[in-house]
Design an enzyme around this catalytic site. Structure first.
Site, PDB file in Angstrom:
ATOM      1  N   SER A   7       0.836  -1.208   0.000  1.00  0.00           N
ATOM      2  CA  SER A   7       0.000   0.000   0.000  1.00  0.00           C
ATOM      3  C   SER A   7       0.868   1.255   0.000  1.00  0.00           C
ATOM      4  O   SER A   7       1.861   1.321   0.713  1.00  0.00           O
ATOM      5  CB  SER A   7      -0.884   0.046   1.243  1.00  0.00           C
ATOM      6  OG  SER A   7      -1.747  -1.048   1.253  1.00  0.00           O
ATOM      7  N   HIS A  31      -5.166  -1.618  -6.069  1.00  0.00           N
ATOM      8  CA  HIS A  31      -4.084  -2.484  -6.544  1.00  0.00           C
ATOM      9  C   HIS A  31      -4.258  -2.675  -8.049  1.00  0.00           C
ATOM     10  O   HIS A  31      -5.314  -3.103  -8.493  1.00  0.00           O
ATOM     11  CB  HIS A  31      -4.096  -3.838  -5.829  1.00  0.00           C
ATOM     12  CG  HIS A  31      -3.622  -3.769  -4.417  1.00  0.00           C
ATOM     13  ND1 HIS A  31      -2.466  -4.382  -3.992  1.00  0.00           N
ATOM     14  CD2 HIS A  31      -4.137  -3.151  -3.337  1.00  0.00           C
ATOM     15  CE1 HIS A  31      -2.293  -4.135  -2.689  1.00  0.00           C
ATOM     16  NE2 HIS A  31      -3.303  -3.401  -2.274  1.00  0.00           N
ATOM     17  N   HIS A  53      -3.615 -11.508  -1.924  1.00  0.00           N
ATOM     18  CA  HIS A  53      -3.734 -11.746  -0.476  1.00  0.00           C
ATOM     19  C   HIS A  53      -4.538 -13.013  -0.193  1.00  0.00           C
ATOM     20  O   HIS A  53      -5.485 -13.332  -0.911  1.00  0.00           O
ATOM     21  CB  HIS A  53      -4.435 -10.562   0.205  1.00  0.00           C
ATOM     22  CG  HIS A  53      -3.702  -9.270   0.073  1.00  0.00           C
ATOM     23  ND1 HIS A  53      -3.864  -8.436  -1.005  1.00  0.00           N
ATOM     24  CD2 HIS A  53      -2.801  -8.670   0.882  1.00  0.00           C
ATOM     25  CE1 HIS A  53      -3.082  -7.371  -0.857  1.00  0.00           C
ATOM     26  NE2 HIS A  53      -2.425  -7.491   0.273  1.00  0.00           N
ATOM     27  N   TYR A  57      -6.666 -13.402   2.157  1.00  0.00           N
ATOM     28  CA  TYR A  57      -8.058 -13.089   2.528  1.00  0.00           C
ATOM     29  C   TYR A  57      -8.967 -12.910   1.314  1.00  0.00           C
ATOM     30  O   TYR A  57     -10.185 -12.873   1.440  1.00  0.00           O
ATOM     31  CB  TYR A  57      -8.137 -11.853   3.434  1.00  0.00           C
ATOM     32  CG  TYR A  57      -7.602 -10.568   2.836  1.00  0.00           C
ATOM     33  CD1 TYR A  57      -8.292  -9.890   1.834  1.00  0.00           C
ATOM     34  CD2 TYR A  57      -6.398 -10.036   3.285  1.00  0.00           C
ATOM     35  CE1 TYR A  57      -7.801  -8.721   1.285  1.00  0.00           C
ATOM     36  CE2 TYR A  57      -5.892  -8.861   2.742  1.00  0.00           C
ATOM     37  CZ  TYR A  57      -6.598  -8.212   1.736  1.00  0.00           C
ATOM     38  OH  TYR A  57      -6.086  -7.067   1.190  1.00  0.00           O
ATOM     39  N   GLU A  58      -8.377 -12.805   0.123  1.00  0.00           N
ATOM     40  CA  GLU A  58      -9.210 -12.683  -1.079  1.00  0.00           C
ATOM     41  C   GLU A  58      -9.863 -14.016  -1.440  1.00  0.00           C
ATOM     42  O   GLU A  58     -10.765 -14.055  -2.279  1.00  0.00           O
ATOM     43  CB  GLU A  58      -8.363 -12.178  -2.249  1.00  0.00           C
ATOM     44  CG  GLU A  58      -7.917 -10.741  -2.058  1.00  0.00           C
ATOM     45  CD  GLU A  58      -6.951 -10.280  -3.135  1.00  0.00           C
ATOM     46  OE1 GLU A  58      -7.420  -9.949  -4.232  1.00  0.00           O
ATOM     47  OE2 GLU A  58      -5.740 -10.284  -2.882  1.00  0.00           O
ATOM     48  N   ALA A 115       2.271  -2.372   4.120  1.00  0.00           N
ATOM     49  CA  ALA A 115       1.760  -1.505   5.174  1.00  0.00           C
ATOM     50  C   ALA A 115       1.465  -2.418   6.356  1.00  0.00           C
ATOM     51  O   ALA A 115       0.982  -3.530   6.168  1.00  0.00           O
ATOM     52  CB  ALA A 115       0.486  -0.823   4.709  1.00  0.00           C
ATOM     53  N   MET A 121      -1.167  -8.483   6.780  1.00  0.00           N
ATOM     54  CA  MET A 121      -1.927  -9.562   6.135  1.00  0.00           C
ATOM     55  C   MET A 121      -1.227 -10.090   4.882  1.00  0.00           C
ATOM     56  O   MET A 121      -1.882 -10.642   3.997  1.00  0.00           O
ATOM     57  CB  MET A 121      -3.319  -9.050   5.755  1.00  0.00           C
ATOM     58  CG  MET A 121      -4.086  -8.415   6.911  1.00  0.00           C
ATOM     59  SD  MET A 121      -5.630  -7.680   6.361  1.00  0.00           S
ATOM     60  CE  MET A 121      -6.118  -6.739   7.806  1.00  0.00           C
ATOM     61  N   SER A 122       0.089  -9.929   4.814  1.00  0.00           N
ATOM     62  CA  SER A 122       0.806 -10.364   3.600  1.00  0.00           C
ATOM     63  C   SER A 122       2.252 -10.700   3.931  1.00  0.00           C
ATOM     64  O   SER A 122       2.609 -10.903   5.087  1.00  0.00           O
ATOM     65  CB  SER A 122       0.779  -9.238   2.554  1.00  0.00           C
ATOM     66  OG  SER A 122       1.525  -8.123   3.017  1.00  0.00           O
ATOM     67  N   ASN A 133      -0.289   2.642  11.188  1.00  0.00           N
ATOM     68  CA  ASN A 133      -1.201   2.879  12.324  1.00  0.00           C
ATOM     69  C   ASN A 133      -0.689   2.089  13.520  1.00  0.00           C
ATOM     70  O   ASN A 133       0.100   1.152  13.342  1.00  0.00           O
ATOM     71  CB  ASN A 133      -2.616   2.386  11.960  1.00  0.00           C
ATOM     72  CG  ASN A 133      -2.623   0.916  11.590  1.00  0.00           C
ATOM     73  OD1 ASN A 133      -2.205   0.538  10.482  1.00  0.00           O
ATOM     74  ND2 ASN A 133      -3.041   0.057  12.508  1.00  0.00           N
ATOM     75  N   HIS A 186      -9.214   1.179   6.717  1.00  0.00           N
ATOM     76  CA  HIS A 186      -8.357   1.118   5.536  1.00  0.00           C
ATOM     77  C   HIS A 186      -7.988   2.535   5.091  1.00  0.00           C
ATOM     78  O   HIS A 186      -6.897   2.767   4.573  1.00  0.00           O
ATOM     79  CB  HIS A 186      -9.076   0.361   4.412  1.00  0.00           C
ATOM     80  CG  HIS A 186      -8.232   0.139   3.202  1.00  0.00           C
ATOM     81  ND1 HIS A 186      -7.034  -0.564   3.243  1.00  0.00           N
ATOM     82  CD2 HIS A 186      -8.369   0.541   1.919  1.00  0.00           C
ATOM     83  CE1 HIS A 186      -6.497  -0.577   2.031  1.00  0.00           C
ATOM     84  NE2 HIS A 186      -7.286   0.084   1.210  1.00  0.00           N
TER      85      HIS A 186
HETATM   86  N1  HPA Z   1      -3.379  -4.906  11.114  1.00  0.00           N
HETATM   87  C1  HPA Z   1      -3.239  -5.716  10.047  1.00  0.00           C
HETATM   88  N2  HPA Z   1      -2.832  -5.298   8.860  1.00  0.00           N
HETATM   89  C2  HPA Z   1      -2.547  -3.997   8.722  1.00  0.00           C
HETATM   90  C3  HPA Z   1      -2.677  -3.086   9.794  1.00  0.00           C
HETATM   91  C4  HPA Z   1      -3.114  -3.576  11.058  1.00  0.00           C
HETATM   92  O1  HPA Z   1      -3.244  -2.836  12.043  1.00  0.00           O
HETATM   93  N3  HPA Z   1      -2.310  -1.866   9.314  1.00  0.00           N
HETATM   94  C5  HPA Z   1      -1.986  -2.043   8.007  1.00  0.00           C
HETATM   95  N4  HPA Z   1      -2.124  -3.328   7.648  1.00  0.00           N
END
Ligand code: HPA
Length: 274
Positions: free
Chosen positions: A31, A63, A85, A87-88, A115, A213-214, A237, A249
């Site tokens: 990201s 993406h 990903h 989760y897709e 990210a 998540m990757s 974050n 997001h």
């Molecule tokens: N958790 C999981 N995946 C993420 C996060 C998070 O806080 N921030 C960016 N990708």
């Protein structure tokens, strides 16, 4: 033939019909880096995923979904613009297929970006973290299933998943650029939900500094086939429960965009020096 390997061969043939480009470095964009190839790569060829037979196509908004072949400085690269990903809904073997494809095309080195949420209380949104190690205990291992002997061994060593040689270089590159680089452990969870505060406390107690998540599954597939791997997370974050804020997001994207220029500069420096 193993059907996962067969699929890889089919994808290879599709790509080789389009280009005979020989990459040295493979780069996966996370990201905020989506437009990296537009500004930092002297593009020779772009191949949309949709043109590659049997290739999983990304469903995440923002993406782009293509491989870009070209040069960063003098270094021949293949860039994955838009990753796949778990989760897709794809099986893990599909999630890591692009990594295997880039390795099979000749890339010996892999640069991963993403990210991530900060789990370490010292981290702040906008920080960069060099990935020193990872935790994948909470996701299926992408090597589960019959081993693909053509790619690597059944029980690969993971004691140096992230190259110490590359990490030393990256720290120096960042320092020379005046970019403050943290270093830590990345934990991959499946998503697509952000974690609960209890899950964050759990992975912190496991030793994680960041969560996402990757990435870590891609590292496993790359190490299996002998690629040298490094990774950098953009901490977008603080993870769930660490502040009063809810996670979104939008926030992730906003932070990633805010520091994208610096991130791109760092990645270019990394590619030119590893
Ligand atoms: N958790 C999981 N995946 C993420 C996060 C998070 O806080 N921030 C960016 N990708």
């Amino acid at each position: 033939m193993n059907e996962v390997y067969e699929k890889l061969q089919t994808c290879m043939e599709s790509v080789r019909k389009e280009t005979d480009f020989q990459p040295e470095v493979a780069l996966i964009l996370g990201s905020g880096l989506g437009d990296y190839a537009d500004t930092e790569v002297k593009v020779e060829k772009a191949i949309p995923y949709s043109k590659i037979q049997q290739f999983p196509t990304s469903t995440v908004p923002g993406h782009k979904g293509q491989f870009v072949f070209g040069y960063v400085g003098d270094v021949p690269v293949v860039v994955m613009q838009g990753r796949v990903h778990y989760y897709e809904g794809y099986p893990m073997t599909d999630v890591v297929l692009p990594t295997r494809l880039m390795g099979s095309l000749g890339a010996k080195k892999l640069v991963l970006t993403n990210a991530a949420g900060g789990v370490n209380y010292h981290f702040r949104p906008g920080d960069f973290m060099l990935i020193a190690d990872h935790i994948t205990t909470a996701i299926p291992n992408p090597l589960i299933g019959a081993n693909i002997d053509e790619l690597g061994v059944r029980f690969p060593d993971m004691s140096e998943a992230y190259s110490l040689r590359m990490r030393d270089i990256i720290k120096k590159v960042a320092m020379d650029m005046g970019i403050y680089l943290r270093e830590g452990v990345y934990a991959q969870l499946t998503g697509p939900t952000y974690e609960t505060p209890a899950e964050i406390r759990m992975i912190r107690s496991w030793g994680a500094d960041a969560v996402g998540m990757s990435t870590a599954c891609e590292t496993i597939a790359a190490r299996h086939m002998g690629m040298e791997v490094c990774g950098i997370s953009c901490i977008t974050n603080l993870a769930a429960g660490m502040t009063r804020e809810k996670l979104s997001h939008k926030e992730v994207q906003e932070t990633a965009d805010r520091v994208a220029k610096q991130f791109k500069q760092l990645v270019t420096g990394v590619i030119e020096n590893i």
